[in-house]
Design a protein around this motif. Structure first.
Motif, PDB file in Angstrom:
ATOM      1  N   PRO A  71     -10.624   1.057 -12.170  1.00 45.31           N
ATOM      2  CA  PRO A  71      -9.386   1.322 -11.419  1.00 45.31           C
ATOM      3  C   PRO A  71      -8.321   2.134 -12.178  1.00 45.31           C
ATOM      4  O   PRO A  71      -7.813   3.112 -11.626  1.00 45.31           O
ATOM      5  CB  PRO A  71      -8.890  -0.077 -11.050  1.00 45.31           C
ATOM      6  N   ILE A 124      -1.759   3.376   1.987  1.00 43.54           N
ATOM      7  CA  ILE A 124      -1.721   4.134   0.727  1.00 43.54           C
ATOM      8  C   ILE A 124      -1.565   5.627   1.037  1.00 43.54           C
ATOM      9  O   ILE A 124      -0.740   6.322   0.444  1.00 43.54           O
ATOM     10  CB  ILE A 124      -2.989   3.875  -0.113  1.00 43.54           C
ATOM     11  N   GLY A 158       0.820  -1.218   0.000  1.00 42.83           N
ATOM     12  CA  GLY A 158       0.000   0.000   0.000  1.00 42.83           C
ATOM     13  C   GLY A 158       0.848   1.259   0.000  1.00 42.83           C
ATOM     14  O   GLY A 158       0.571   2.216  -0.738  1.00 42.83           O
ATOM     15  N   SER A 166      -5.774  -6.744  -6.189  1.00 43.32           N
ATOM     16  CA  SER A 166      -6.754  -5.656  -6.188  1.00 43.32           C
ATOM     17  C   SER A 166      -6.140  -4.266  -6.164  1.00 43.32           C
ATOM     18  O   SER A 166      -6.846  -3.296  -6.438  1.00 43.32           O
ATOM     19  CB  SER A 166      -7.718  -5.824  -5.011  1.00 43.32           C
ATOM     20  N   LEU A 167      -4.841  -4.142  -5.881  1.00 47.20           N
ATOM     21  CA  LEU A 167      -4.229  -2.801  -5.916  1.00 47.20           C
ATOM     22  C   LEU A 167      -3.273  -2.644  -7.117  1.00 47.20           C
ATOM     23  O   LEU A 167      -3.694  -2.086  -8.127  1.00 47.20           O
ATOM     24  CB  LEU A 167      -3.600  -2.469  -4.553  1.00 47.20           C
ATOM     25  N   ASN A 178      -4.206 -11.202  -2.316  1.00 46.61           N
ATOM     26  CA  ASN A 178      -5.367 -10.310  -2.464  1.00 46.61           C
ATOM     27  C   ASN A 178      -4.963  -8.872  -2.744  1.00 46.61           C
ATOM     28  O   ASN A 178      -5.507  -8.237  -3.650  1.00 46.61           O
ATOM     29  CB  ASN A 178      -6.252 -10.351  -1.211  1.00 46.61           C
ATOM     30  N   VAL A 179      -4.005  -8.339  -1.994  1.00 46.48           N
ATOM     31  CA  VAL A 179      -3.673  -6.923  -2.208  1.00 46.48           C
ATOM     32  C   VAL A 179      -2.946  -6.717  -3.533  1.00 46.48           C
ATOM     33  O   VAL A 179      -3.125  -5.684  -4.175  1.00 46.48           O
ATOM     34  CB  VAL A 179      -2.885  -6.299  -1.031  1.00 46.48           C
ATOM     35  N   ALA A 200      -4.889  -4.427 -10.450  1.00 49.95           N
ATOM     36  CA  ALA A 200      -6.133  -3.824 -10.935  1.00 49.95           C
ATOM     37  C   ALA A 200      -5.940  -2.361 -11.344  1.00 49.95           C
ATOM     38  O   ALA A 200      -6.501  -1.911 -12.348  1.00 49.95           O
ATOM     39  CB  ALA A 200      -7.221  -3.931  -9.867  1.00 49.95           C
ATOM     40  N   PHE A 201      -5.147  -1.621 -10.576  1.00 50.93           N
ATOM     41  CA  PHE A 201      -4.989  -0.184 -10.843  1.00 50.93           C
ATOM     42  C   PHE A 201      -3.811   0.120 -11.777  1.00 50.93           C
ATOM     43  O   PHE A 201      -3.576   1.264 -12.120  1.00 50.93           O
ATOM     44  CB  PHE A 201      -4.798   0.588  -9.532  1.00 50.93           C
ATOM     45  N   GLN A 202      -3.048  -0.905 -12.144  1.00 52.23           N
ATOM     46  CA  GLN A 202      -1.854  -0.745 -12.977  1.00 52.23           C
ATOM     47  C   GLN A 202      -0.852   0.209 -12.332  1.00 52.23           C
ATOM     48  O   GLN A 202      -0.591   1.320 -12.819  1.00 52.23           O
ATOM     49  CB  GLN A 202      -2.234  -0.289 -14.393  1.00 52.23           C
ATOM     50  N   ILE A 203      -0.314  -0.248 -11.225  1.00 47.61           N
ATOM     51  CA  ILE A 203       0.677   0.517 -10.450  1.00 47.61           C
ATOM     52  C   ILE A 203       1.951  -0.328 -10.342  1.00 47.61           C
ATOM     53  O   ILE A 203       1.889  -1.480  -9.917  1.00 47.61           O
ATOM     54  CB  ILE A 203       0.132   0.825  -9.032  1.00 47.61           C
ATOM     55  N   LEU A 248      -5.968  -1.213   3.493  1.00 44.88           N
ATOM     56  CA  LEU A 248      -4.802  -0.477   2.997  1.00 44.88           C
ATOM     57  C   LEU A 248      -5.026   1.023   2.791  1.00 44.88           C
ATOM     58  O   LEU A 248      -4.157   1.696   2.239  1.00 44.88           O
ATOM     59  CB  LEU A 248      -4.276  -1.103   1.696  1.00 44.88           C
TER      60      LEU A 248
END
Lengths: 176, 201
Positions: free
Chosen positions: B181, B62, A55, A85-86, A81-82, A89-92, B58
């Motif tokens: 997203p 973040i 995160g 979904s982070l 999971n993270v 999913a967000f393309q980071i 998170l």
């Protein structure tokens, strides 16, 4: 004399302006962690869980600072999971550096069991990952993986094999 | 000190509107999973809002990452009680790093509202006390709406890290966040000034 793997990793992180290093410690990563703490270019700190570090690096990247999470194999196993979904999913481009425990002389049954989940999880997430086994390939793989993650805005993992790092020495006696 | 059970139960959407109305300097707001980010969205989209998906727990990490990357910008993490419960360790991390520009707002309805209102396993927990125990000395419950406004003002005017907890009533969220997203991420990066693009935002 050849640079050690951790010196190469430090140089590559700097060259790619990867500054923020949250981590959950690991014995094999000790020389890299020490070098990163000693260099004012980096901001390195421990976190309570690897999820938290994912995160933090995701948030920092969206605000303009590059980072990488350091962990060992068992820590990676807490992340499906993270990651899905982070960063996926967000393309980071969250970067992970994983010290590979659980193979080639592991003495801890728990580490050996969780090791078997790492590659299937990375593959199921369709995450780019490379296992670094040789010193002469270390700089190229690390540098290109980090570059590609940022160019494509996708997460990636660098797995440090015991073939590269020497791993955690096999215990001849019972070790906790 | 105001203890948890004396805090008035307030309406999440009302509090979110009150928070957003106070943001005049492009402060970042990270909305946690589910109804917290739905009501953040309903309070009026801002380019500096980030709406999380499935990575339950998170929002604070973040927000911490954003706060470390941009120490001049105030950053709010808006997190549900059940979510925070999954990642309590992050409060210790925040207290240790002590970013002056970070504020944590915990919205405590005591239940997993989005999955049918099952109670969290924290019936006897006091989130402000937990935060203080982690080292966030000023952590406090908002007694009512006026107290909430006062605490938000403190977050905006003074150095943090700050921690506010609020007790919620059981009203549902107003609507749902649009789930796209990469678009949410792209807008947020532009809102943070971290991305410039000729593609229309």
């Amino acid at each position: 004399m050849d640079r050690a793997w951790h010196q190469i990793a430090l140089d590559v992180l700097k060259a790619n302006e990867v500054r923020l290093i949250p981590y959950v410690p690991d014995n094999v990563l000790k020389p890299l962690i020490a070098a990163i703490h000693a260099d004012p270019f980096f901001h390195a700190f421990t976190v309570a869980r690897e999820e938290e570090a994912v995160g933090i690096v995701a948030g920092a990247w969206m605000a303009g600072t590059r980072g990488m999470v350091l962990m060992q194999t068992s820590g990676f196993a807490t992340l499906a999971n993270v990651l899905a979904s982070l960063p996926c999913a967000f393309q980071i481009p969250v970067l992970l550096m994983i010290s590979e425990r659980g193979t080639m002389g592991e003495f801890n049954q728990g580490q050996a069991a969780v090791w078997r989940t790492m590659r299937p999880t990375l593959e199921a997430l369709a995450m780019e990952y490379h296992v670094v086994t040789r010193l002469d390939e270390c700089e190229f793989i690390m540098d290109r993986t980090i570059q590609q993650a940022h160019l494509t805005q996708l997460p990636a993992a660098l797995v440090l094999s015991p073939l590269l790092t020497g791993g955690k020495p096999t215990a001849r006696q019972v070790v906790a | 000190m105001i203890v948890a059970h004396n805090a008035k139960r307030m309406y999440r959407f009302d509090l979110m509107q009150r928070l957003v109305a106070r943001l005049e300097h492009e402060e970042a707001v990270i909305g946690g999973i589910g109804n917290t980010n739905f009501d953040l969205w309903s309070a009026g989209h801002r380019a500096q809002n980030f709406y999380m998906l499935g990575s339950m727990g998170l929002a604070v990490p973040i927000a911490l990452g954003v706060a470390l990357a941009q120490p001049e910008r105030k950053v709010f993490a808006v997190e549900g009680d059940g979510s925070l419960l999954m990642q309590l360790g992050c409060l210790a991390t925040v207290a240790t790093l002590a970013p002056k520009n970070l504020a944590i707002l915990v919205m405590d309805n005591g239940v997993y509202q989005i999955t049918g209102g099952q109670e969290t396993p924290a019936a006897r927990a006091d989130y402000a006390a937990i935060a203080r125990g982690c080292g966030l000395a000023g952590a406090a419950w908002a007694a009512d709406e006026a107290d909430f406004e006062r605490l938000v003002g403190q977050c905006l005017a003074t150095d943090g890290p700050h921690f506010i907890a609020v007790k919620l009533d059981d009203q549902p969220p107003v609507t749902q966040t649009e789930r796209d997203p990469p678009q949410i991420r792209d807008r947020f990066m532009r809102g943070m000034g971290a991305k410039r693009s000729k593609l229309l935002g």
